[in-house]
Structures are given as C-alpha cells and as structure tokens.
Design a protein around this motif. Structure first.
Motif, PDB file in Angstrom:
ATOM      1  N   GLN A   1       0.857  -1.186   0.000  1.00 53.56           N
ATOM      2  CA  GLN A   1       0.000   0.000   0.000  1.00 53.56           C
ATOM      3  C   GLN A   1       0.894   1.238   0.000  1.00 53.56           C
ATOM      4  N   LYS A   2       0.587   2.150  -0.881  1.00 50.47           N
ATOM      5  CA  LYS A   2       1.405   3.352  -0.987  1.00 50.47           C
ATOM      6  C   LYS A   2       1.448   4.076   0.355  1.00 50.47           C
ATOM      7  N   GLY A   3       2.643   4.421   0.763  1.00 54.96           N
ATOM      8  CA  GLY A   3       2.800   5.228   1.962  1.00 54.96           C
ATOM      9  C   GLY A   3       3.009   4.460   3.238  1.00 54.96           C
ATOM     10  N   THR A   4       3.139   3.142   3.179  1.00 49.51           N
ATOM     11  CA  THR A   4       3.343   2.379   4.408  1.00 49.51           C
ATOM     12  C   THR A   4       4.638   1.590   4.339  1.00 49.51           C
ATOM     13  N   LEU A   5       5.326   1.556   5.442  1.00 46.98           N
ATOM     14  CA  LEU A   5       6.527   0.740   5.575  1.00 46.98           C
ATOM     15  C   LEU A   5       6.191  -0.476   6.420  1.00 46.98           C
ATOM     16  N   HIS A   6       6.877  -1.560   6.198  1.00 43.47           N
ATOM     17  CA  HIS A   6       6.644  -2.782   6.958  1.00 43.47           C
ATOM     18  C   HIS A   6       6.983  -2.556   8.436  1.00 43.47           C
ATOM     19  N   ILE A   7       6.093  -3.003   9.303  1.00 47.16           N
ATOM     20  CA  ILE A   7       6.294  -2.915  10.747  1.00 47.16           C
ATOM     21  C   ILE A   7       6.150  -4.317  11.327  1.00 47.16           C
ATOM     22  N   LYS A   8       7.084  -4.682  12.200  1.00 46.21           N
ATOM     23  CA  LYS A   8       7.006  -5.958  12.899  1.00 46.21           C
ATOM     24  C   LYS A   8       6.300  -5.760  14.241  1.00 46.21           C
ATOM     25  N   ARG A   9       5.645  -6.803  14.720  1.00 42.61           N
ATOM     26  CA  ARG A   9       4.945  -6.736  16.013  1.00 42.61           C
ATOM     27  C   ARG A   9       5.918  -6.313  17.119  1.00 42.61           C
ATOM     28  N   GLU A  10       7.127  -6.849  17.102  1.00 43.51           N
ATOM     29  CA  GLU A  10       8.114  -6.515  18.132  1.00 43.51           C
ATOM     30  C   GLU A  10       8.443  -5.019  18.124  1.00 43.51           C
ATOM     31  N   GLU A  11       8.513  -4.435  16.931  1.00 43.24           N
ATOM     32  CA  GLU A  11       8.785  -3.002  16.831  1.00 43.24           C
ATOM     33  C   GLU A  11       7.636  -2.203  17.430  1.00 43.24           C
ATOM     34  N   LEU A  12       6.410  -2.582  17.105  1.00 38.71           N
ATOM     35  CA  LEU A  12       5.239  -1.889  17.642  1.00 38.71           C
ATOM     36  C   LEU A  12       5.239  -1.951  19.166  1.00 38.71           C
ATOM     37  N   GLU A  13       5.531  -3.119  19.717  1.00 46.86           N
ATOM     38  CA  GLU A  13       5.549  -3.272  21.172  1.00 46.86           C
ATOM     39  C   GLU A  13       6.632  -2.413  21.808  1.00 46.86           C
ATOM     40  N   GLU A  14       7.808  -2.375  21.187  1.00 48.39           N
ATOM     41  CA  GLU A  14       8.902  -1.553  21.720  1.00 48.39           C
ATOM     42  C   GLU A  14       8.546  -0.073  21.647  1.00 48.39           C
ATOM     43  N   TRP A  15       8.028   0.353  20.504  1.00 44.38           N
ATOM     44  CA  TRP A  15       7.662   1.769  20.343  1.00 44.38           C
ATOM     45  C   TRP A  15       6.581   2.176  21.331  1.00 44.38           C
ATOM     46  N   SER A  16       5.628   1.304  21.580  1.00 44.97           N
ATOM     47  CA  SER A  16       4.516   1.650  22.471  1.00 44.97           C
ATOM     48  C   SER A  16       5.006   1.925  23.889  1.00 44.97           C
ATOM     49  N   LYS A  17       6.129   1.344  24.289  1.00 40.14           N
ATOM     50  CA  LYS A  17       6.690   1.587  25.621  1.00 40.14           C
ATOM     51  C   LYS A  17       7.230   3.009  25.744  1.00 40.14           C
ATOM     52  N   ARG A  18       7.591   3.612  24.616  1.00 35.42           N
ATOM     53  CA  ARG A  18       8.172   4.957  24.626  1.00 35.42           C
ATOM     54  C   ARG A  18       7.121   6.060  24.476  1.00 35.42           C
ATOM     55  N   PHE A  19       5.884   5.695  24.176  1.00 36.52           N
ATOM     56  CA  PHE A  19       4.847   6.686  23.902  1.00 36.52           C
ATOM     57  C   PHE A  19       4.343   7.330  25.189  1.00 36.52           C
ATOM     58  N   GLU A  20       4.263   8.655  25.197  1.00 37.04           N
ATOM     59  CA  GLU A  20       3.707   9.416  26.309  1.00 37.04           C
ATOM     60  C   GLU A  20       2.331   9.918  25.884  1.00 37.04           C
ATOM     61  N   SER A  21       1.278   9.365  26.461  1.00 32.48           N
ATOM     62  CA  SER A  21      -0.086   9.764  26.088  1.00 32.48           C
ATOM     63  C   SER A  21      -0.319  11.232  26.425  1.00 32.48           C
ATOM     64  N   PRO A  22      -0.975  11.949  25.513  1.00 31.77           N
ATOM     65  CA  PRO A  22      -1.294  13.349  25.817  1.00 31.77           C
ATOM     66  C   PRO A  22      -2.409  13.426  26.868  1.00 31.77           C
ATOM     67  N   THR A  23      -2.354  14.455  27.672  1.00 27.74           N
ATOM     68  CA  THR A  23      -3.409  14.676  28.646  1.00 27.74           C
ATOM     69  C   THR A  23      -4.594  15.337  27.951  1.00 27.74           C
ATOM     70  N   GLU A  24      -5.753  15.239  28.567  1.00 27.03           N
ATOM     71  CA  GLU A  24      -6.977  15.769  27.948  1.00 27.03           C
ATOM     72  C   GLU A  24      -6.860  17.256  27.609  1.00 27.03           C
ATOM     73  N   GLU A  25      -6.251  18.044  28.484  1.00 24.04           N
ATOM     74  CA  GLU A  25      -6.177  19.491  28.226  1.00 24.04           C
ATOM     75  C   GLU A  25      -5.285  19.812  27.028  1.00 24.04           C
ATOM     76  N   LYS A  26      -4.400  18.910  26.634  1.00 20.52           N
ATOM     77  CA  LYS A  26      -3.525  19.158  25.500  1.00 20.52           C
ATOM     78  C   LYS A  26      -4.119  18.693  24.171  1.00 20.52           C
ATOM     79  N   LEU A  27      -5.289  18.097  24.204  1.00 14.25           N
ATOM     80  CA  LEU A  27      -5.902  17.622  22.960  1.00 14.25           C
ATOM     81  C   LEU A  27      -6.691  18.700  22.241  1.00 14.25           C
ATOM     82  N   ALA A  28      -7.121  19.714  22.945  1.00 12.59           N
ATOM     83  CA  ALA A  28      -7.955  20.756  22.329  1.00 12.59           C
ATOM     84  C   ALA A  28      -7.125  21.713  21.516  1.00 12.59           C
TER      85      ALA A  28
END
Length: 130
Positions: free
Chosen positions: A103-130
């Motif tokens: 599919q145009k615009g997508t790079l292959h992602i492995k499950r292990e990569e997704l799991e590793e990246w998700s550990k580094r993600f800082e969820s935005p707080t509600e006040e920062k979404l507006a």
C-alpha cells in the motif's frame, strides 16, 4: 482528517518510499526519518503561514515533541489540535497487519517493533488535545 479539514497531510513514510523504495532497511529508515521530518516541518510552517491546514501524520510520541511543534505553530498564529486515538496494542497490530505492505505510503512494521515503540509513547493529557 485531511479530507474533513481540507488539509495537506505530511507522512514521513510516504516520502521515504518515494525516494528510496519499499526495500529500504529499517535502520536506514530510522536514520532518514529526522531529516525528512525536518523538511516536512519547514514545508508545514510555510503552508500554515499562508493559511493552509496541515496534518502531521507523525508519531509525536513525547510530550516534549508535541509541545515543541505546538509552540512553533502557535507562534505562527494558528490553532493547533492534537488528534489522539487511544487504542490497545492488539487493535493497532490488527490494523497494521491487515494493510497490504505494498500500500502506498506504508513501511513494513514488525509486532516486536510496535511493542517496543509503544513503551516509549507518552499519552497526551486531555487538556492538551484541544
């Protein structure tokens, strides 16, 4: 979002694929991401300054990163909205694994990569979404 907001969507993976092709090594992809995002941000600021809507289809994984781009955009006098989809990792993986790798615009992602990246993600707080 780009259609609803009449916006230009900037996605580093698309530019990487257009320049280097689908078979680019992941390590090379990662090293290319920073300069591509820097160029996209330069382009985005120009678009914002002339009144165009822009969607940064980037990870923007850290609070620091989101604060930086939000501040620079606000310095241009534009409104900023963060769109955050809070999905469980299994659902993210299901969506990723169902998309064709060709599919145009997508790079292959492995499950292990997704799991590793998700550990580094800082969820935005509600006040920062507006």
């Amino acid at each position: 979002i780009e259609t609803e907001q009449s916006a230009i969507r900037l996605t580093p993976d698309e530019w990487t694929l257009d320049i280097y092709g689908q078979d680019t090594d992941r390590a090379l992809n990662d090293s290319m991401r920073d300069p591509i995002e820097a160029l996209q941000w330069k382009f985005a600021k120009r678009l914002l300054s002339i009144g165009c809507n822009v969607v940064l289809d980037w990870g923007l994984w850290s609070k620091e990163e989101r604060t930086k781009y939000r501040g620079e955009a606000q310095d241009l006098g534009v409104d900023v909205k963060v769109v955050f989809l809070d999905l469980p990792i299994d659902e993210l993986w299901e969506r990723i694994s169902q998309r064709p790798e060709s599919q145009k615009g997508t790079l292959h992602i492995k499950r292990e990569e997704l799991e590793e990246w998700s550990k580094r993600f800082e969820s935005p707080t509600e006040e920062k979404l507006a």
